[in-house]
Design an enzyme around this catalytic site. Sequence first.
Site, PDB file in Angstrom:
ATOM      1  N   LYS A  76       0.599  -1.232  -0.122  1.00 14.64           N
ATOM      2  CA  LYS A  76      -0.245  -0.194  -0.119  1.00 14.64           C
ATOM      3  C   LYS A  76       0.113   1.476   0.083  1.00 14.64           C
ATOM      4  CE  LYS A  76      -4.139   1.956   2.578  1.00 14.64           C
ATOM      5  NZ  LYS A  76      -4.678   1.810   3.489  1.00 14.64           N
ATOM      6  N   SER A 151      -9.608   2.985   2.779  1.00 13.09           N
ATOM      7  CA  SER A 151      -8.917   3.386   2.344  1.00 13.09           C
ATOM      8  C   SER A 151      -7.686   2.599   1.002  1.00 13.09           C
ATOM      9  CB  SER A 151      -7.529   4.182   2.919  1.00 13.09           C
ATOM     10  OG  SER A 151      -7.459   4.204   3.654  1.00 13.09           O
ATOM     11  N   SER A 175     -10.116   0.053   6.932  1.00 10.45           N
ATOM     12  CA  SER A 175      -9.581   0.383   5.621  1.00 10.45           C
ATOM     13  C   SER A 175      -9.076  -0.920   5.367  1.00 10.45           C
ATOM     14  CB  SER A 175      -8.172   1.587   6.032  1.00 10.45           C
ATOM     15  OG  SER A 175      -9.596   2.654   5.187  1.00 10.45           O
TER      16      SER A 175
END
Lengths: 487, 478
Positions: A76, A151, A175
């Site tokens: 990420k 997210s 997330s």
Amino acid sequence: MYNKTLVELREEIVTKKVSSYELTKYFLERIKKFDKEINSFITITEEYALKTAKKIDQEISKNNMRALSGIPLAQKDIFCTENVKTTCGSKMLESFVSPYDATVVKKLKNAGSVMLGKTNMDEFAMGSSNETSFFGEVKNPWNFEYVPGGSSGGSASSVAARLVPCSTGTDTGGSIRQPASLCGVSGIKPTYGRVSRYGMIAFASSLDQAGVFAKTAKDCALLLTEIAGYDEKDSTSAEEKVINYFDICTKKFKPITIGVPEEFLDGLDNEVRKVFDDAIEIFKKEGCKIKKINLSNSKLGVSAYQVVAPAECSSNLSRYDGVRYGYRAKNVSDLEDLYKRSRSEGFGKEVKRRILVGTYALSAGYYDAYYLKAQKIRQLITNDFLEAFKNVDLILGPTTPDTAFKIGSKANDPIAMYLSDVYTVSANLAGLPAMSIPMGFKNELPLGLQIIGSHFDEDKILSLASHFQEITNWHDHQPKQKLLGLD
Amino acid sequence: MWETIIGLEVHTQLRTKSKIFSSASTDFGSEQNTQACAIDLGLPGVLPVLNKDVVFMAIKFGLAINGKIAKKSIFARKNYFYPDLPKGYQISQYELPIVESGSINIFHKDKSKKIGITRAHLEEDAGKSVHDLFDDKSAIDLNRAGTPLIEIVSEPDIRSAEEAVIYLKKLHSLVRYLEISDGNMEQGSFRCDANVSVKKNTDKKLGIRAEIKNINSFKFVENAINFEVNRQINLLENGNSVIQETRLYDPIKNETRPMRSKEEANDYRYFPDPDLLPVVIDSSMIEKIKSDMPELPDKRLERFIKSYKLSEYDANILIADKFLANYFEETLKANNLESKIVANWIITEILALAKKSNIDTENFPVEPNNLNELLVFVKDDIISSKQAKEILQRMWLKGEKANTIIEKEGFQQISDSTELDKIVENVLKNNYKSVEEYMSGKTKLFGFFVGQVMKETEGKANPKIVNELLRGKLDKKC
């Protein structure tokens, strides 16, 4: 090949059926082919990946095997990576290159994995749909008109589309679990402190926790074993001993007591309810005891979260001021102009909204009414959980109230967006480990089952999840290949 | 009559090798931005890790002021934007400081007075903005960012600028005794904010205060407070009122001026730093530090007066500085000199030399054993005090030992009575007119004869013997 699990890929590598280089090349090709549409990557590190893969192959040829030798993965873009851009999904850090690796990145490198790139995400991890990214929205591989969740939307959708076998994520209010649920993959958020936060760009420090995505719980266990552990660079990381979570998953499953909070089922969509009830039936058949429990304060979770997280973010994001690194406004007239314009132009709407909310909540005269009160609610929520865990081993519920929503449908309604975290925020507020695994479909979109454990009970969660996946095949479902341009 | 109310906040740099939340060095004077690591720069993703040494130092300080050491204290974030504050917040302590409710005694106008210390808390220093390096730009040096500080906040117990200086000197002496700070004011390791207000004697309520920021010398503190007190009294006497504000002291114009309101209008939005765990201190840790505490100034003063028979005045000068007091005791160690004489030499001669050459007490170029040797020469009448002063100067400047200088330069005193007898005889013979005047009652001329002998011997004659010889010869003539 793309459908193989980590465990299977590792076997292929160990038995030298495939080289790390071949595997890397293969997944890089898939990314190039399909990601133009999905947009799950911000940066693709092809050159680095191929170079690393060659090095790993040399090691393998000398029978020097590490836990994840040759396994391709995606990070990420919230984790700092030396020499590779780390944008955090923001214009503010569009061209930022960190001089160091985050602990998670370092550990996965040391385990022999090969990073293929950095995945798209909501700006500074603030969002539940991946629509707030400066680098454009990410598509849900099950239906390109839908959001992948957020997210960590890029990390979830890249695994769902089989562009990488696994990826990392972070979870502040859901997330990891929410996008895992909406994309039909497995994702775990460990206990707060289980994984080091060093080098992970902070959103809300007391809630942020790093975790992983993969197709199966066993794969998650394999990865978690590598990234968990105390880090002297993170004072909030736990000294608790790390166990081999993968080994736990291979042991025979023993029936446990499962708690189902009534609050999570109240007013739940009928079809979602049915899918969840079916999952519960499976555990019943396996000899598990099902108990109704109450987490009465959990309904305050989103409100408390929406005070604590913005408050911490308002302070955490102060360092992006245009002075030392990151976006800097042009032709400024003075210092104040530099601050105001760099931050106004560098941050997106949602980030600015949260900074404002947080600044307000911490202001003199409001601190007690908001921040302090939210912290008290947090304690009440934690107490509810600890009380529940006296009688049950794990708590189960749907990860999200519904399946993925359409891109744009909630973009202008922040409250509706925040409510998509209603089942996930409580675990963050209480610092508990929680996981989402596929449990079925509604209208051809996946739904996730959330498993919440007591502090440091990742082993119990992963063991239950992997047993479920031995019985069901929801995790084997994959987005229609036609959609991905394959027949 | 007006009464002055003063409270002081002192920022003291703690003497650690590395910074409070990172492993970067705290050395002073390195090239700009070479001692700032990723953590000090506030890069994305970094986290602070507390340097445990600062906790030990704070405990030491807390014990020295008889304060309460918090079992649990908390680091908080003080949020504000400034270019030399890399994270946009300073990590400090707010609601739960590490030390509370202590006090120290000061001695002023023959009276002892207790000054309360409300709290002492740990925090990180900011970097430095440099405005004069480039024409149209400001520069930032982050070497100092993250240097550990202890902020010591007094009660409003101080009543005059003089008292303020005495309190500060006492505090300065204390942190040096504890070896938790070098107290170097020029390098900013010991700086002070003064809260000053005035009120009528008869008023119960305190007046409105002004805060004077960042004063970095004892003299400036005194001047700044005196200026501010006069300013406030003038305002009030003319029917105006004092406004609560932050002011800066300008040592060149010797005045205080308001800071721009922008710089002070801040809501710091304090909240507990979620990156750091509470600092938990157990009693065994406190006990251990207690057992390692050095002798503190008050105890040492008592001991100096009692065992060295020094006046309170002299003893106070010596103990005010740990290294000076050590120097005194080292010089006395061989137990061959009178303590009072040694004290006099150190207070008058050594301190004058130190002041002239701007050398601090930690780095005297004359070792105590060498001073001892010099003073023994005086005691044994090998050299005169006057010669010794000259020799001491050379020792100070050139680093030579007393006996080397005496041998090389022929500084030896003439104490041989037969040799001196001849010289005295000659002086009397050559000045027979003066001898006659002396005998007719002008006894003041005695000094003149001594002077003449000294002239003949280039000052090397032992004055005691010369006196005796002259006295004998002149009395015989009478």
